[in-house]
Design a protein around this motif. Structure first.
Motif, PDB file in Angstrom:
ATOM      1  N   GLY A   1      15.451  28.163 -20.200  1.00  0.00           N
ATOM      2  CA  GLY A   1      16.885  28.246 -20.434  1.00  0.00           C
ATOM      3  C   GLY A   1      17.099  28.206 -21.932  1.00  0.00           C
ATOM      4  O   GLY A   1      16.187  27.883 -22.698  1.00  0.00           O
TER       5      GLY A   1
ATOM      6  N   HIS B   1      17.492  24.768 -13.432  1.00  0.00           N
ATOM      7  CA  HIS B   1      18.289  25.427 -14.466  1.00  0.00           C
ATOM      8  C   HIS B   1      19.699  24.852 -14.479  1.00  0.00           C
ATOM      9  O   HIS B   1      20.649  25.454 -13.995  1.00  0.00           O
TER      10      HIS B   1
ATOM     11  N   ASP C   1      19.406  30.203 -15.911  1.00  0.00           N
ATOM     12  CA  ASP C   1      18.110  30.882 -15.921  1.00  0.00           C
ATOM     13  C   ASP C   1      18.233  32.186 -16.714  1.00  0.00           C
ATOM     14  O   ASP C   1      19.041  33.047 -16.370  1.00  0.00           O
TER      15      ASP C   1
ATOM     16  N   SER D   1      18.242  35.490 -14.804  1.00  0.00           N
ATOM     17  CA  SER D   1      19.212  35.641 -13.727  1.00  0.00           C
ATOM     18  C   SER D   1      20.319  36.603 -14.135  1.00  0.00           C
ATOM     19  O   SER D   1      20.639  36.742 -15.319  1.00  0.00           O
TER      20      SER D   1
END
Length: 320
Positions: free
Chosen positions: A229, A259, A274, A277
């Motif tokens: 992250g 996350h 994330d 993502s």
């Protein structure tokens, strides 16, 4: 009870377990390296020009500084540090800067900076220090071989990286401490090589450092590998003018890190969204099936795609 509160508690419990492990697992020698004495370096910052003559003069000066630090470490009785520094002082190595104090800071070039049209700056994560600097150097060499000429790779160990499995590894404190130095270096490098396409390649905790420094930085691409992250919710929150790419190998344990950010008095644990993502919003590149330490391994999918980004080409993306 709805699934959402239950899932929230599970995620927080997972993060708490991670914190417990970070605090409980002993780190051999974590406090020692910073205590190894070293002389004040004779040069600092970047040279005034990126000409062969100016760079040769700088490399010779830093080689002498590293040699002096090696002798100091030997007198101190730290044979591991002395051995590492003697290797770094070998003829042919190209250090733009070196400071052996406070645990050590180094900036090394692999390739010819005077002719480079594309530059990658590697920002390492936790567990990297002068004592085991050879790992970062090997990664820089592997990326340079993949890139080809005219390129240069800069291994930037310009901050006090947290020890692996430490509490510092799951907070932003070291990243906030490191970010101003990274900004100064990249700004100076841009002034030195204004026409070069420069990219930041940031691994693991190094991606938190890069995110903290990213706003308005004069780079073409920001590449996040094995990132836990960034400490930001979305790419837009970075305020970076660069392309932002993220990749995670299928065998990387970092995928199991929760996350989220847990705000406690005086500290925030975890790094939020994330980076691979859709919610974060980065471009995602295919990183293959390696482990957390394999992103710059010769022959890997990740290395090939990182090199394509640095060279200004589109990488392979994950299959849907």
């Amino acid at each position: 009870m709805s699934p959402r509160p239950r899932m929230s508690r599970l995620r927080r419990a997972s993060l708490a377990a991670l914190v417990t492990a970070a605090v409980a697992v002993p780190v051999s020698g974590a406090a020692g390296p910073a205590d190894v004495p070293a002389p004040v370096p004779t040069v600092s910052g970047l040279p005034a020009a990126a000409t062969p003559a100016a760079l040769t003069e700088r490399y010779a000066a830093t080689r002498a500084d590293i040699g002096a630090a090696a002798r100091s470490a030997g007198r101190h009785g730290d044979t591991r540090r002395a051995h590492a520094l003697r290797a770094m002082a070998s003829p042919g190595r190209r250090f733009l800067s070196f400071d052996g104090r406070y645990g050590g800071r180094t900036v090394e070039v692999v390739g010819d900076l005077s002719t480079a049209e594309r530059i990658a700056v590697l920002v390492p994560g936790a567990g990297v220090s002068v004592d085991d600097y050879w790992r970062l150097r090997n990664e820089a060499a592997a990326l340079h071989r993949q890139l080809g000429d005219p390129t240069a790779v800069v291994a930037w160990l310009g901050y006090r990286a947290p020890a692996s499995m430490s509490l510092a590894e799951i907070t932003t404190a070291r990243a906030e401490e490191a970010a101003p130095g990274l900004r100064r270096f990249v700004d100076a490098l841009h002034r030195l090589k204004p026409a070069a396409r420069t990219s930041l390649v940031c691994h693991s905790y190094g991606s938190v450092v890069c995110a903290r420094a990213a706003a308005g930085l004069p780079v073409a691409a920001l590449v996040l590998t094995g990132s836990p992250g960034t400490g930001y919710r979305t790419v837009g929150d970075l305020h970076a003018g660069a392309e932002v790419w993220a990749g995670r190998s299928s065998g990387d344990w970092i995928a199991n890190v929760p996350h989220l950010s847990l705000h406690l008095p005086f500290v925030t644990l975890g790094f939020g969204t994330d980076p691979v993502s859709p919610e974060f919003g980065a471009e995602v590149f295919a990183a293959g099936g390696g482990t957390h330490s394999d992103y710059l391994t010769a022959g890997s999918t990740a290395l090939a795609n990182i090199a394509r980004i640095v060279n200004g080409l589109r990488p392979e993306v994950p299959h849907a």
